[in-house]
Design an enzyme around this catalytic site. Structure first.
Site, PDB file in Angstrom:
ATOM      1  N   ASP A  43       0.854  -1.186   0.000  1.00 52.58           N
ATOM      2  CA  ASP A  43       0.000   0.000   0.000  1.00 52.58           C
ATOM      3  C   ASP A  43       0.889   1.235   0.000  1.00 52.58           C
ATOM      4  OD1 ASP A  43      -2.079  -1.740   0.116  1.00 52.58           O
ATOM      5  OD2 ASP A  43      -2.794  -1.163   2.103  1.00 52.58           O
ATOM      6  N   ASP A  64     -15.129  -2.957  -1.232  1.00 55.11           N
ATOM      7  CA  ASP A  64     -14.690  -2.794   0.146  1.00 55.11           C
ATOM      8  C   ASP A  64     -15.917  -2.510   0.996  1.00 55.11           C
ATOM      9  OD1 ASP A  64     -12.117  -2.952  -0.989  1.00 55.11           O
ATOM     10  OD2 ASP A  64     -12.122  -0.795  -1.363  1.00 55.11           O
TER      11      ASP A  64
END
Length: 243
Positions: free
Chosen positions: A8, A129
């Site tokens: 990330d 998500d």
């Protein structure tokens, strides 16, 4: 079953967030390309990368870091974060990204996903998500009113190569994958589903190899690798032994 190590990106650095909160970021490596090379050396076969700043900005923000990673490794890379239009999709695929992950635009602009999946077969995935069952967008800053299943069903027969389902409540907290919700989604659609959020230990690997999870295409692992809670060699040996 593919185990995807996660990188990330925030401010050009390799970080992990807790529950998607940018204020709760831990920096694990200042050099994402070196981190990617390390994962390749450990034997992983597919890299999962998210441009966190891009997810909030709605456009790529860590392009230099991503390009450096592409130069550092030969393994395929899937990339999400800030991919909201066809021009961005084409640009990333041209640069060597194996497949793009479309999240916010999958909720706001499903026709973009369908068009891209048709134009680039096998190279477009959708990132869903979920927070309390509802899909979050804009870098998880906003929660929509639709469920992951409702959105996933939009893309049946559209040519989407995978759905990446993340349980935001568990992400970065090492609580274990939410396999119940992930498998429930996989059982309702024909698109391969990848589990994400909360991967904690070798127990998650074992759970992924149980018969009930046979429809899952893989899982994403982040903090457990960075914290040393998951031994890459042991995890990969288990998966390959089950193949």
């Amino acid at each position: 079953m593919i185990l995807f190590p996660a990188v990330d990106l925030k401010n050009g650095q390799c970080v992990r967030l807790e529950q998607g909160d940018m204020a709760r970021a831990t920096v694990f490596n200042l050099d994402p390309a070196a981190q990617a090379a390390s994962f390749a050396a450990q034997g992983f076969e597919y890299l999962h990368v998210v441009d966190l700043d891009g997810a909030f900005a709605g456009k790529p923000m860590n392009a230099h870091a991503v390009e450096a990673m592409l130069k550092a490794v030969k393994m395929p890379v899937q990339l999400g974060g800030g991919i909201r239009d066809l021009k961005t999709i084409e640009a990333w695929l041209d640069k060597g990204i194996t497949r793009v992950i479309i999240g916010t635009a999958a909720v706001r602009d499903p026709e973009l996903v369908k068009g891209a999946a048709k134009q680039f077969p096998g190279r477009v995935a959708v990132g869903l998500d979920a927070r309390d069952g509802k899909v979050a967008v804009e870098g998880w800053a906003e929660t929509s009113h639709v469920t992951a299943l409702e959105i996933a069903e939009r893309f049946e027969d559209a040519g989407v190569t995978a759905i990446i389902f993340t349980d935001i409540a568990r992400d970065g907290l090492l609580k274990g994958l939410n396999l119940d919700a992930t498998i429930a989604l996989a059982d309702r659609i024909s698109i391969p589903v990848i589990a994400s959020g909360g991967f904690a230990s070798i127990d998650d690997v074992k759970a992924l190899l149980e018969p009930r999870a046979k429809k899952l295409a893989g899982a994403i692992v982040g903090r457990a690798l960075y914290d040393g809670r998951l031994d890459p060699a042991a995890a990969l040996k288990l998966i390959r032994g089950a193949a």
